[in-house]
Design a protein around this motif. Structure first.
Motif, PDB file in Angstrom:
ATOM      1  N   MET A 120     -15.389 -18.474 -22.593  1.00  0.00           N
ATOM      2  CA  MET A 120     -14.510 -17.784 -21.638  1.00  0.00           C
ATOM      3  C   MET A 120     -14.185 -16.335 -21.918  1.00  0.00           C
ATOM      4  SD  MET A 120     -11.126 -19.449 -20.235  1.00  0.00           S
ATOM      5  CE  MET A 120     -10.257 -19.564 -21.901  1.00  0.00           C
ATOM      6  N   ILE A 121     -14.557 -15.620 -20.738  1.00  0.00           N
ATOM      7  CA  ILE A 121     -14.443 -14.226 -21.039  1.00  0.00           C
ATOM      8  C   ILE A 121     -13.480 -13.533 -20.275  1.00  0.00           C
ATOM      9  CG2 ILE A 121     -15.775 -12.035 -20.648  1.00  0.00           C
ATOM     10  CD1 ILE A 121     -18.061 -13.736 -21.814  1.00  0.00           C
ATOM     11  N   PHE A 122     -12.770 -12.139 -20.732  1.00  0.00           N
ATOM     12  CA  PHE A 122     -11.792 -11.449 -19.927  1.00  0.00           C
ATOM     13  C   PHE A 122     -12.084 -10.098 -20.091  1.00  0.00           C
ATOM     14  CE2 PHE A 122      -8.312  -9.303 -18.491  1.00  0.00           C
ATOM     15  CZ  PHE A 122      -7.974  -8.230 -19.522  1.00  0.00           C
ATOM     16  N   TYR A 123     -12.187  -9.240 -18.921  1.00  0.00           N
ATOM     17  CA  TYR A 123     -12.451  -7.832 -19.369  1.00  0.00           C
ATOM     18  C   TYR A 123     -11.311  -6.981 -18.419  1.00  0.00           C
ATOM     19  CZ  TYR A 123     -17.450  -8.523 -20.524  1.00  0.00           C
ATOM     20  OH  TYR A 123     -18.455  -8.862 -21.342  1.00  0.00           O
ATOM     21  N   ALA A 124     -10.874  -6.112 -19.179  1.00  0.00           N
ATOM     22  CA  ALA A 124      -9.780  -5.469 -18.220  1.00  0.00           C
ATOM     23  C   ALA A 124     -10.404  -4.685 -17.092  1.00  0.00           C
ATOM     24  CB  ALA A 124      -9.249  -4.056 -19.137  1.00  0.00           C
ATOM     25  N   ASP A 125     -10.060  -4.204 -15.816  1.00  0.00           N
ATOM     26  CA  ASP A 125     -10.698  -3.827 -14.886  1.00  0.00           C
ATOM     27  C   ASP A 125     -11.173  -2.183 -15.388  1.00  0.00           C
ATOM     28  OD1 ASP A 125      -8.289  -4.636 -12.283  1.00  0.00           O
ATOM     29  OD2 ASP A 125      -9.860  -5.755 -13.271  1.00  0.00           O
ATOM     30  N   SER A 126     -10.782  -1.663 -16.397  1.00  0.00           N
ATOM     31  CA  SER A 126     -10.930  -0.319 -16.525  1.00  0.00           C
ATOM     32  C   SER A 126     -12.312  -0.392 -17.496  1.00  0.00           C
ATOM     33  CB  SER A 126      -9.938   0.309 -17.392  1.00  0.00           C
ATOM     34  OG  SER A 126      -9.711  -0.457 -18.816  1.00  0.00           O
ATOM     35  N   VAL A 127     -12.838  -1.362 -17.791  1.00  0.00           N
ATOM     36  CA  VAL A 127     -13.806  -1.555 -18.761  1.00  0.00           C
ATOM     37  C   VAL A 127     -15.166  -2.354 -17.932  1.00  0.00           C
ATOM     38  CG1 VAL A 127     -12.737  -1.187 -20.702  1.00  0.00           C
ATOM     39  CG2 VAL A 127     -13.691  -3.523 -20.109  1.00  0.00           C
ATOM     40  N   LYS A 128     -14.749  -3.086 -16.989  1.00  0.00           N
ATOM     41  CA  LYS A 128     -15.727  -4.012 -16.297  1.00  0.00           C
ATOM     42  C   LYS A 128     -16.902  -3.021 -15.928  1.00  0.00           C
ATOM     43  CE  LYS A 128     -12.739  -7.635 -14.444  1.00  0.00           C
ATOM     44  NZ  LYS A 128     -11.910  -8.019 -13.188  1.00  0.00           N
ATOM     45  N   GLY A 129     -18.181  -3.862 -16.203  1.00  0.00           N
ATOM     46  CA  GLY A 129     -19.410  -3.237 -15.932  1.00  0.00           C
ATOM     47  C   GLY A 129     -19.761  -2.213 -17.100  1.00  0.00           C
ATOM     48  N   ARG A 130     -18.952  -1.910 -17.868  1.00  0.00           N
ATOM     49  CA  ARG A 130     -19.504  -0.893 -18.770  1.00  0.00           C
ATOM     50  C   ARG A 130     -19.218  -1.626 -20.339  1.00  0.00           C
ATOM     51  NH1 ARG A 130     -16.297   3.253 -19.908  1.00  0.00           N
ATOM     52  NH2 ARG A 130     -14.445   2.533 -19.591  1.00  0.00           N
ATOM     53  N   PHE A 131     -18.613  -2.367 -20.422  1.00  0.00           N
ATOM     54  CA  PHE A 131     -18.295  -3.060 -21.685  1.00  0.00           C
ATOM     55  C   PHE A 131     -18.986  -4.352 -21.575  1.00  0.00           C
ATOM     56  CE2 PHE A 131     -14.625  -0.777 -23.702  1.00  0.00           C
ATOM     57  CZ  PHE A 131     -15.350   0.646 -23.406  1.00  0.00           C
ATOM     58  N   GLN A 145     -20.215  -4.223 -26.872  1.00  0.00           N
ATOM     59  CA  GLN A 145     -20.871  -3.334 -26.806  1.00  0.00           C
ATOM     60  C   GLN A 145     -20.301  -2.507 -25.637  1.00  0.00           C
ATOM     61  OE1 GLN A 145     -24.174  -2.688 -27.875  1.00  0.00           O
ATOM     62  NE2 GLN A 145     -23.895  -0.835 -26.718  1.00  0.00           N
ATOM     63  N   MET A 146     -20.251  -1.232 -26.038  1.00  0.00           N
ATOM     64  CA  MET A 146     -19.432  -0.266 -25.017  1.00  0.00           C
ATOM     65  C   MET A 146     -20.236   0.871 -24.697  1.00  0.00           C
ATOM     66  SD  MET A 146     -15.786   0.254 -27.048  1.00  0.00           S
ATOM     67  CE  MET A 146     -16.457   1.122 -28.328  1.00  0.00           C
TER      68      MET A 146
END
Length: 125
Positions: free
Chosen positions: A56-67, A81-82
């Motif tokens: 199960m994964i969570f990303y903050a909106d500020s990093v979605k698509g990049r991290f 991976q950033m």
């Protein structure tokens, strides 16, 4: 449970870094590993999180698509991976682990029981 974060450094805008969080000691069967960051004068922010078994994964909106967060369950290690790093990504990055964490609480630092030391990420030209 001990956590060791590594992989920070100085990178140009648009560059990439990979952070590693190694977990040792007696680890629970089901736990989550999260990455948080804190910039000077700002509150600690939940960046990303992954569970060790069901992924199960969570990303903050500020990093979605990049991290991208991944884990190697056999090694009890999580990676962040950033890519396409921006100056506003500059912060001390911490990894944390906790049990009983659900998707809605993954961004909440209070949900985590164990913390590693931070690793500095600086994005600057």
């Amino acid at each position: 449970v001990q956590l060791q974060a590594s992989g920070g450094g100085l990178v140009l805008p648009g560059g990439s870094l990979r952070l590693t969080c190694a977990t040792s000691g007696v680890t629970p069967d089901h736990y989550a590993t999260g990455w948080f960051r804190q910039a000077p004068g700002k509150e600690r922010e939940g960046v990303s999180c992954i569970t060790n078994d069901d992924g199960m994964i969570f990303y903050a909106d500020s990093v979605k698509g990049r991290f991208t967060i991944t884990r190697d369950s056999a090694r009890n290690t999580a990676y962040l991976q950033m890519n396409s790093l921006k100056p506003e990504d500059t912060a001390v990055y911490y990894c944390a682990a906790g049990t009983g964490i659900i998707l809605s609480s993954m961004r909440n630092a209070a949900a985590y029981n164990y913390w590693g030391q931070g690793t500095q990420v600086t994005v600057s030209s």
